[in-house]
Every structure is written in structure tokens, then in C-alpha cells.
Write a protein that holds these residues in place. Structure first.
Motif, PDB file in Angstrom:
ATOM      1  N   HIS A  62     -16.468 -84.797  -3.176  1.00 27.07           N
ATOM      2  CA  HIS A  62     -15.181 -84.719  -2.664  1.00 27.07           C
ATOM      3  C   HIS A  62     -14.278 -85.563  -3.764  1.00 27.07           C
ATOM      4  O   HIS A  62     -13.123 -85.117  -3.876  1.00 27.07           O
ATOM      5  CB  HIS A  62     -14.934 -85.550  -1.307  1.00 27.07           C
ATOM      6  CG  HIS A  62     -15.549 -84.455  -0.347  1.00 27.07           C
ATOM      7  ND1 HIS A  62     -14.877 -83.866   0.456  1.00 27.07           N
ATOM      8  CD2 HIS A  62     -16.920 -84.508   0.136  1.00 27.07           C
ATOM      9  CE1 HIS A  62     -15.986 -82.991   1.560  1.00 27.07           C
ATOM     10  NE2 HIS A  62     -17.041 -83.625   1.336  1.00 27.07           N
ATOM     11  N   ALA A  63     -14.744 -86.443  -4.463  1.00 24.97           N
ATOM     12  CA  ALA A  63     -14.135 -87.186  -5.391  1.00 24.97           C
ATOM     13  C   ALA A  63     -14.391 -86.661  -6.901  1.00 24.97           C
ATOM     14  O   ALA A  63     -13.646 -87.061  -7.808  1.00 24.97           O
ATOM     15  CB  ALA A  63     -14.221 -88.662  -5.356  1.00 24.97           C
ATOM     16  N   GLY A  64     -15.442 -86.024  -7.035  1.00 21.57           N
ATOM     17  CA  GLY A  64     -15.866 -85.410  -8.269  1.00 21.57           C
ATOM     18  C   GLY A  64     -16.546 -86.573  -9.338  1.00 21.57           C
ATOM     19  O   GLY A  64     -16.088 -86.264 -10.604  1.00 21.57           O
ATOM     20  N   THR A  77     -13.567 -91.507 -16.113  1.00 15.35           N
ATOM     21  CA  THR A  77     -14.198 -90.437 -15.286  1.00 15.35           C
ATOM     22  C   THR A  77     -15.135 -89.854 -16.104  1.00 15.35           C
ATOM     23  O   THR A  77     -15.343 -89.873 -17.173  1.00 15.35           O
ATOM     24  CB  THR A  77     -12.963 -89.647 -15.113  1.00 15.35           C
ATOM     25  OG1 THR A  77     -12.255 -89.150 -16.134  1.00 15.35           O
ATOM     26  CG2 THR A  77     -11.829 -90.099 -13.936  1.00 15.35           C
ATOM     27  N   ARG A 133      -9.552 -84.676  -2.329  1.00 14.14           N
ATOM     28  CA  ARG A 133     -10.109 -83.265  -3.124  1.00 14.14           C
ATOM     29  C   ARG A 133      -9.179 -82.770  -4.130  1.00 14.14           C
ATOM     30  O   ARG A 133      -9.495 -82.170  -5.375  1.00 14.14           O
ATOM     31  CB  ARG A 133     -10.658 -82.074  -2.149  1.00 14.14           C
ATOM     32  CG  ARG A 133     -11.778 -82.605  -1.167  1.00 14.14           C
ATOM     33  CD  ARG A 133     -12.215 -81.335  -0.463  1.00 14.14           C
ATOM     34  NE  ARG A 133     -11.245 -80.947   0.600  1.00 14.14           N
ATOM     35  CZ  ARG A 133     -11.206 -81.740   1.823  1.00 14.14           C
ATOM     36  NH1 ARG A 133     -12.127 -82.787   1.931  1.00 14.14           N
ATOM     37  NH2 ARG A 133     -10.400 -81.342   2.534  1.00 14.14           N
ATOM     38  N   THR A 137      -7.426 -84.798  -5.878  1.00 16.68           N
ATOM     39  CA  THR A 137      -7.551 -85.671  -7.119  1.00 16.68           C
ATOM     40  C   THR A 137      -8.817 -85.207  -8.144  1.00 16.68           C
ATOM     41  O   THR A 137      -8.984 -85.411  -9.085  1.00 16.68           O
ATOM     42  CB  THR A 137      -7.815 -87.211  -6.869  1.00 16.68           C
ATOM     43  OG1 THR A 137      -8.964 -87.198  -6.123  1.00 16.68           O
ATOM     44  CG2 THR A 137      -6.626 -87.741  -6.281  1.00 16.68           C
ATOM     45  N   ARG A 138      -9.614 -84.540  -7.253  1.00 16.14           N
ATOM     46  CA  ARG A 138     -10.727 -83.956  -7.924  1.00 16.14           C
ATOM     47  C   ARG A 138     -10.392 -83.007  -8.947  1.00 16.14           C
ATOM     48  O   ARG A 138     -11.073 -82.699  -9.891  1.00 16.14           O
ATOM     49  CB  ARG A 138     -11.821 -83.663  -6.816  1.00 16.14           C
ATOM     50  CG  ARG A 138     -13.087 -82.915  -7.706  1.00 16.14           C
ATOM     51  CD  ARG A 138     -13.898 -82.359  -6.367  1.00 16.14           C
ATOM     52  NE  ARG A 138     -13.187 -81.301  -5.683  1.00 16.14           N
ATOM     53  CZ  ARG A 138     -13.622 -80.599  -4.411  1.00 16.14           C
ATOM     54  NH1 ARG A 138     -14.741 -81.009  -3.953  1.00 16.14           N
ATOM     55  NH2 ARG A 138     -12.979 -79.850  -3.918  1.00 16.14           N
ATOM     56  N   ASP A 139      -9.608 -81.763  -8.235  1.00 17.59           N
ATOM     57  CA  ASP A 139      -9.458 -80.528  -8.785  1.00 17.59           C
ATOM     58  C   ASP A 139      -8.233 -80.628  -9.940  1.00 17.59           C
ATOM     59  O   ASP A 139      -8.261 -80.025 -10.869  1.00 17.59           O
ATOM     60  CB  ASP A 139      -9.274 -79.583  -7.830  1.00 17.59           C
ATOM     61  CG  ASP A 139     -10.489 -79.263  -6.703  1.00 17.59           C
ATOM     62  OD1 ASP A 139     -11.477 -79.522  -7.203  1.00 17.59           O
ATOM     63  OD2 ASP A 139     -10.177 -79.086  -5.811  1.00 17.59           O
ATOM     64  N   ARG A 170      -9.025 -92.635  -5.316  1.00 15.85           N
ATOM     65  CA  ARG A 170     -10.418 -92.945  -5.758  1.00 15.85           C
ATOM     66  C   ARG A 170     -11.152 -94.259  -5.297  1.00 15.85           C
ATOM     67  O   ARG A 170     -12.255 -94.384  -5.012  1.00 15.85           O
ATOM     68  CB  ARG A 170     -10.627 -92.628  -7.309  1.00 15.85           C
ATOM     69  CG  ARG A 170     -10.475 -91.032  -7.589  1.00 15.85           C
ATOM     70  CD  ARG A 170     -10.112 -91.067  -9.002  1.00 15.85           C
ATOM     71  NE  ARG A 170     -10.346 -89.650  -9.654  1.00 15.85           N
ATOM     72  CZ  ARG A 170      -9.857 -89.226 -10.694  1.00 15.85           C
ATOM     73  NH1 ARG A 170      -9.641 -89.880 -11.783  1.00 15.85           N
ATOM     74  NH2 ARG A 170      -9.812 -87.800 -11.023  1.00 15.85           N
TER      75      ARG A 170
END
Length: 328
Positions: free
Chosen positions: A50-52, A106, A185, A187-189, A205
Motif C-alpha cells: 500500500h505504501a510501495g 525511497t 495508496r 503516495t505510492r502511485d 508514509r
């Protein structure tokens, strides 16, 4: 209860009823191991799915919690329940400090930082023998329990693990459906777009990091009570990679994926090793096959397979409705 949670309720009930169907403590303890591993995989899924944020240092949270409860209950003089609560609190404090460092990066940088932090804690546990016991670890960790709740019995401890897993599923399921989960999600995408519209990407995050650490601490607490022993091995990079493998194999970003991945790993480790001497090779071949056939994991792979079969199914013929003749 929503329809989505009904299959989870059935699985949890089946796990809780294992002592009824078999008197063997081996399968009862094996089910407890599956439940403990599933809780840890669900925690890591918050970061990965969900956070990548792929982490190779997640094992530091269960390891810290397990060592703290072991030290507090055996050497510190605390009762097991108080030691457990203090262990979770201490783990969360360390996780907050580590999060400030790790979330500065990241991608590959995040992977390397988390792995380095895990190695630092592992090295301290391995070398600080006066506190951690070094490679010999700490043994004789007492389980909590009273006459009404005798956790020294395998079936009662299984019910504790299954109940904790149910709480994890409910809490994480609601979190993923909440506005906070949707923002995570996002912030992930699209992290830049989320920041442009006013969201604090780092704070979102960090919240996910702390949530994952909390369930990791609970995993370590149950692990220490189950094995009544803790050693630096549970904080090695291989332990973090094993949890990551559970999430990826089952399906990152899904609620059922970590459960299936945890069950697959634990069962292969404990059952395949009985019959096959080189069971690690079988484990590797299994996950290579999963990656080749279902790159997104087992749960999304079966979802796509079911959708493909539905498209191949012939559509039902339209029903012909006879016209009514008008009276002349």
C-alpha cells in the motif's frame, strides 16, 4: 459482517477448530506458527503493498519486541503481560527513530537503509552477549496465563494467536478502506501529485511505517511466547526476506495474499522438510513458478484466471417473449 470478511471468518474458525479435529499437538502448534507469520506478513504488507516501500529490514521489529519481552520477563523481574506491553512500547519508540532515518529515501535507497538498520541491530544482538546471550539467545521465556487462560496449553495459545490475527485483519481492513488508506495508496502511485494538492507525503508514509512496526512488535511478542526462546537469527536479513517473500507470493496490496503466502512458507518449511531433505530447493522452485505464472501473486493471479474463465463462458441465450395478438 461484510461479505468480504466472510471467507476470513470461515478460515479463522477452521484454524481455531484444529484442536477439535486432531489431538496431535504438532498440527496445533503448526497452525499457531501460520497465524503468527500471517500477522507479520500483514504488517509488512502495509509498506510493500500500500505504501510501495519494499523493506529488507522488517525483521528488526519482531526481533526487538521478542528480545525486550525476553529480557524484561527473565532478567527484569516483570510479569509476562507487563513485559509484553513494555516490549511493544519500546519497539515503537525505536521504530519511530528508525523511520525518521529510513523514510528519507525511497526505492532502492529505502531497501538498503532498512537492511542496514536491521544489520546494526542484529550485530548488536549477536555481540552484546551480556544482555542478549549472543548466539545462544535467551531461553525459558515465561508465557502469561492463569487458571482461566492457561496459555501453556497449545490449543489455548492457538486461540490467542487466531484472535490476534482476527484483530489484525479487522483493523487493517478498515484502515485500507479509510481515507488514510486511500491517501497512502496515492503516495505510492503519484507522490508528486499528492504533495502538490496539499498532502504531507512523508507524514502519511511515517504513519504506515509505525502501523507496520506495531504489528511487527505483536508478531515478535507472540513468537517469543510460542518458542519461549529468542536468538539473533530472527533479526537476520534472511528472516526479513522470508516475510517479504510471503507478501509477494500471496499478493502484495491484498488482504488475503499475506495469509496465503504465510501459510505456504510455513507449511513448506515444516512439512516438506519431513519428507524432502533439500526442502529449500523445493521452496525456491515453488516461488519461481509463482513469479513466472502469477507475477502479481497468488490472489491476483487467481482473480485474473477467474475473470478469464468468465469471459470464455458462453452468454445465455436471450429469452423470446411471445407477442400478444391484438383483438380484431
Amino acid at each position: 459482517m461484510t461479505r468480504r470478511m466472510l471467507p476470513f471468518a470461515v478460515v479463522l474458525a477452521a484454524m481455531a477448530l484444529v484442536p477439535v479435529f486432531t489431538p496431535s499437538p504438532f498440527y496445533v502448534n503448526l497452525t499457531s506458527q501460520v497465524a503468527i507469520a500471517a500477522i507479520g506478513a500483514l504488517g509488512l504488507n502495509v509498506l510493500v503493498g500500500h505504501a510501495g516501500l519494499n523493506s529488507l529490514g522488517f525483521a528488526v521489529f519482531p526481533g526487538l519486541s521478542a528480545y525486550l519481552v525476553a529480557w524484561l520477563s527473565t532478567l527484569g523481574g516483570f510479569d509476562p503481560v507487563s513485559a509484553g506491553l513494555l516490549a511493544i512500547g519500546g519497539t515503537m519508540l525505536v521504530a519511530g527513530l528508525f523511520g525518521v532515518v529510513a523514510l528519507r529515501a525511497t526505492g532502492l535507497g529505502f531497501v538498503m537503509i532498512t537492511m542496514a538498520l536491521c544489520q546494526i541491530v542484529w550485530g548488536a544482538a549477536y555481540r552484546w552477549t551480556s544482555v542478549t546471550g549472543g548466539d545462544n539467545g535467551i531461553s525459558a521465556i515465561p508465557r502469561p496465563g492463569t487458571g482461566l487462560l492457561p496459555l501453556e496449553r497449545p490449543e489455548v495459545f492457538l486461540w490467542l494467536c487466531v484472535g490476534t490475527l482476527a484483530l489484525a485483519l479487522i483493523q487493517l481492513g478498515r484502515f485500507f478502506d479509510s481515507p488514510m488508506g486511500v491517501a497512502l495508496r496515492g503516495t505510492r502511485d503519484q507522490p508528486r501529485r499528492m504533495s502538490a494538492v496539499g498532502y504531507d507525503v512523508w507524514r502519511i508514509r511515517f504513519s504506515a511505517w509505525m502501523l507496520a512496526a506495531a504489528w511487527g512488535a505483536v508478531t515478535g511478542l507472540l513468537y517469543a511466547w510460542y518458542h519461549q526462546f529468542v536468538s539473533p537469527h530472527m533479526m537476520a536479513v534472511t528472516a526479513s526476506a522470508e516475510v517479504l517473500l510471503m507478501v509477494v507470493a500471496g499478493g502484495a496490496g491484498t488482504l488475503a495474499g499475506p495469509l496465503i503466502g504465510a501459510a505456504l512458507v510455513v507449511l513448506l518449511k515444516n512439512l516438506a522438510s519431513i519428507w524432502i531433505e533439500r526442502w529449500v530447493m523445493l521452496l525456491g522452485c515453488t516461488f519461481v513458478a509463482i513469479v513466472l505464472l502469477m507475477p502479481d501473486g497468488i490472489v491476483p493471479g487467481f482473480g485474473r484466471l477467474r475473470a478469464a474463465l468468465a469471459r470464455l463462458r458462453p452468454a445465455p441465450a436471450p429469452k423470446l417473449v411471445p407477442r400478444e395478438r391484438a383483438d380484431v
